[in-house]
Design a protein around this motif. Structure first.
Motif, PDB file in Angstrom:
ATOM      1  N   UNK A 218       8.475  17.854  -6.240  1.00 39.21           N
ATOM      2  CA  UNK A 218       7.577  16.704  -6.380  1.00 39.21           C
ATOM      3  C   UNK A 218       8.364  15.453  -6.757  1.00 39.21           C
ATOM      4  N   UNK A 219       9.333  15.598  -7.652  1.00 44.41           N
ATOM      5  CA  UNK A 219      10.131  14.456  -8.077  1.00 44.41           C
ATOM      6  C   UNK A 219      10.956  13.905  -6.916  1.00 44.41           C
ATOM      7  N   UNK A 220      11.561  14.791  -6.128  1.00 50.44           N
ATOM      8  CA  UNK A 220      12.337  14.341  -4.967  1.00 50.44           C
ATOM      9  C   UNK A 220      11.422  13.640  -3.962  1.00 50.44           C
ATOM     10  N   UNK A 221      10.241  14.191  -3.749  1.00 50.22           N
ATOM     11  CA  UNK A 221       9.286  13.565  -2.824  1.00 50.22           C
ATOM     12  C   UNK A 221       8.877  12.182  -3.323  1.00 50.22           C
ATOM     13  N   UNK A 222       8.624  12.060  -4.633  1.00 50.00           N
ATOM     14  CA  UNK A 222       8.244  10.764  -5.193  1.00 50.00           C
ATOM     15  C   UNK A 222       9.351   9.749  -4.970  1.00 50.00           C
ATOM     16  N   UNK A 223      10.598  10.159  -5.185  1.00 54.16           N
ATOM     17  CA  UNK A 223      11.694   9.227  -4.957  1.00 54.16           C
ATOM     18  C   UNK A 223      11.727   8.764  -3.495  1.00 54.16           C
ATOM     19  N   UNK A 224      11.519   9.700  -2.597  1.00 54.32           N
ATOM     20  CA  UNK A 224      11.568   9.349  -1.167  1.00 54.32           C
ATOM     21  C   UNK A 224      10.475   8.355  -0.778  1.00 54.32           C
ATOM     22  N   UNK A 225       9.258   8.546  -1.307  1.00 53.18           N
ATOM     23  CA  UNK A 225       8.173   7.634  -0.923  1.00 53.18           C
ATOM     24  C   UNK A 225       8.299   6.280  -1.622  1.00 53.18           C
ATOM     25  N   UNK A 226       9.079   6.220  -2.697  1.00 54.06           N
ATOM     26  CA  UNK A 226       9.326   4.926  -3.333  1.00 54.06           C
ATOM     27  C   UNK A 226       9.963   3.951  -2.352  1.00 54.06           C
ATOM     28  N   UNK A 227      10.687   4.492  -1.383  1.00 59.48           N
ATOM     29  CA  UNK A 227      11.394   3.658  -0.415  1.00 59.48           C
ATOM     30  C   UNK A 227      10.500   3.230   0.744  1.00 59.48           C
ATOM     31  N   UNK A 228       9.242   3.663   0.722  1.00 55.62           N
ATOM     32  CA  UNK A 228       8.333   3.327   1.823  1.00 55.62           C
ATOM     33  C   UNK A 228       7.414   2.175   1.420  1.00 55.62           C
ATOM     34  N   UNK A 229       6.202   2.483   0.983  1.00 55.26           N
ATOM     35  CA  UNK A 229       5.328   1.385   0.586  1.00 55.26           C
ATOM     36  C   UNK A 229       4.525   1.773  -0.648  1.00 55.26           C
ATOM     37  N   UNK A 230       4.020   0.769  -1.388  1.00 60.42           N
ATOM     38  CA  UNK A 230       3.322   1.050  -2.646  1.00 60.42           C
ATOM     39  C   UNK A 230       2.145   1.998  -2.488  1.00 60.42           C
ATOM     40  N   UNK A 231       1.397   1.871  -1.403  1.00 60.01           N
ATOM     41  CA  UNK A 231       0.222   2.712  -1.214  1.00 60.01           C
ATOM     42  C   UNK A 231       0.605   4.178  -1.113  1.00 60.01           C
ATOM     43  N   UNK A 232       1.643   4.478  -0.325  1.00 64.11           N
ATOM     44  CA  UNK A 232       2.042   5.878  -0.152  1.00 64.11           C
ATOM     45  C   UNK A 232       2.549   6.468  -1.472  1.00 64.11           C
ATOM     46  N   UNK A 233       3.244   5.647  -2.256  1.00 62.56           N
ATOM     47  CA  UNK A 233       3.722   6.129  -3.557  1.00 62.56           C
ATOM     48  C   UNK A 233       2.552   6.453  -4.475  1.00 62.56           C
ATOM     49  N   UNK A 234       1.524   5.605  -4.469  1.00 63.68           N
ATOM     50  CA  UNK A 234       0.354   5.852  -5.327  1.00 63.68           C
ATOM     51  C   UNK A 234      -0.402   7.098  -4.869  1.00 63.68           C
ATOM     52  N   UNK A 235      -0.455   7.320  -3.572  1.00 64.43           N
ATOM     53  CA  UNK A 235      -1.103   8.520  -3.040  1.00 64.43           C
ATOM     54  C   UNK A 235      -0.353   9.770  -3.507  1.00 64.43           C
ATOM     55  N   UNK A 236       0.972   9.710  -3.509  1.00 62.75           N
ATOM     56  CA  UNK A 236       1.777  10.847  -3.966  1.00 62.75           C
ATOM     57  C   UNK A 236       1.532  11.119  -5.451  1.00 62.75           C
ATOM     58  N   UNK A 237       1.408  10.050  -6.238  1.00 63.57           N
ATOM     59  CA  UNK A 237       1.088  10.230  -7.651  1.00 63.57           C
ATOM     60  C   UNK A 237      -0.225  10.988  -7.806  1.00 63.57           C
ATOM     61  N   UNK A 238      -1.245  10.530  -7.094  1.00 66.31           N
ATOM     62  CA  UNK A 238      -2.576  11.143  -7.210  1.00 66.31           C
ATOM     63  C   UNK A 238      -2.592  12.572  -6.680  1.00 66.31           C
ATOM     64  N   UNK A 239      -1.964  12.791  -5.538  1.00 63.20           N
ATOM     65  CA  UNK A 239      -2.053  14.097  -4.870  1.00 63.20           C
ATOM     66  C   UNK A 239      -1.139  15.148  -5.490  1.00 63.20           C
ATOM     67  N   UNK A 240       0.029  14.719  -5.975  1.00 61.40           N
ATOM     68  CA  UNK A 240       1.028  15.692  -6.423  1.00 61.40           C
ATOM     69  C   UNK A 240       1.376  15.583  -7.913  1.00 61.40           C
ATOM     70  N   UNK A 241       1.759  14.386  -8.329  1.00 54.43           N
ATOM     71  CA  UNK A 241       2.291  14.232  -9.684  1.00 54.43           C
ATOM     72  C   UNK A 241       1.268  14.561 -10.770  1.00 54.43           C
TER      73      UNK A 241
END
Length: 335
Positions: A218-241
């Motif tokens: 999950x942490x590696x995935x969060x780092x990867x989506x940080x490089x994309x866009x704010x919305x996708x990072x927030x979705x990862x927080x909600x769905x996984x973190x």
């Protein structure tokens, strides 16, 4: 069987050198305070010295043979003249110390020696501390006490003054890695574990913990989506973190893992590849390191450390993580 003298000497060379000199010169103190963080070998070394005191076939005046009847019984926790006292509930009670005093007023069952270990000595109640103080002021001949603690500042100064203090230093990452590999941990995983805990037992438990294995993904995935866009990072927080990191201790663990990713990026940029701990992600991290700067990484690491401080101050974990993600994305190309 516990660790040998040589194995423990590798973990705490200064402590073992002092104890060796005490045994060889026959100057063993009547009370020792073993202080240091969890996992640094306090209990094992207390029992090692205990075996040296009781061993029937001592080697070179200080090393227990590990094979005689006394050594074996101490290893198995059933020697009649060795007593271990641990907290009952949240504290060591006065009755536990009084029972110990009664026991030690009797002659040793098999020799003139008696040893007791107080585990988490800082958790003695006030009355237990006062009772122990009297015990330490008038020690019985042949009695040796070991007080084990991670928080010596919580022990009465009058007790500290009657003990020889042995300070246990944190294990170096190199020693931790070597010990973990010797205990069956894969060489690729040992460096990461050595950065997260100083306890060999805790590291070995983490190594086989499914929650921890998923946490890394999950942490590696969060780092990867940080490089994309704010919305996708927030979705990862909600769905996984948020569904995985629930308790404060778990969130700290997740932030520690995230911090180690950024440290790895910095090591790659500094051409210190041997210090990378996310070994299984090293190729991807090398690619990521090409597209950022050392100053940017330093700012991001500071943001994670700030988030840990906010968590300690009981900030709402969800709000803290959302703020952190936005902070980590500042200065990225999509902003």
């Amino acid at each position: 069987m516990g660790k040998s003298w040589e194995q423990l000497e590798e973990l705490q060379p200064t402590v073992l050198k002092m104890l060796k000199n005490s045994l060889v010169k026959n100057r063993v103190a009547h009370a020792y305070l073993l202080e240091g963080i969890r996992g640094t070998g306090k209990r094992e070394i207390a029992l090692l010295l205990t075996k040296s005191l009781f061993c029937e076939a001592i080697i070179d005046q200080y090393r227990p043979c590990e094979e005689c009847n006394n050594c074996r019984r101490i290893n198995h926790g059933n020697h009649p003249d060795v007593h271990i006292v641990e907290p009952e509930g949240l504290s060591i009670k006065v009755d536990q110390i009084r029972n110990l005093q009664v026991e030690f007023s009797k002659k040793g069952l098999e020799s003139l020696k008696k040893v007791y270990l107080l585990v988490h000595a800082d958790k003695m109640s006030v009355s237990a501390s006062n009772s122990l103080l009297k015990f330490l002021e008038e020690p019985n001949p042949g009695t040796v006490a070991f007080l084990l603690t991670e928080q010596p500042q919580k022990i009465l100064p009058t007790i500290l003054s009657r003990c020889q203090i042995l300070t246990f230093h944190p294990l170096s990452p190199q020693v931790m890695i070597k010990q973990l590999v010797e205990n069956g941990v894969e060489p690729q995983k040992a460096p990461l574990l050595s950065q997260l805990t100083n306890s060999l037992d805790e590291a070995q438990n983490l190594n086989v913990d499914e929650w921890f294995a998923q946490a890394q993904k999950i942490v590696v995935k969060l780092y990867e989506v940080l490089k994309k866009n704010p919305l996708e990072a927030m979705v990862t927080l909600q769905a996984d973190w948020f569904s995985h990191f629930k308790e404060k201790e778990q969130i700290h663990r997740g932030l520690d893992l995230l911090l180690l990713i950024f440290k790895d990026l910095l090591y790659i940029q500094l051409d210190r590849q041997e210090q990378i701990v996310f070994r299984e992600e090293s190729e991807r991290l090398r690619q990521f390191a090409l597209h950022t700067s050392g100053r940017r990484i330093s700012d991001q690491m500071s943001a994670i450390l700030d988030a840990k401080r906010k968590l300690e101050r009981n900030m709402n974990p969800q709000l803290m993580m959302e703020q952190l993600v936005l902070k980590l994305q500042e200065g990225s190309s999509f902003v």
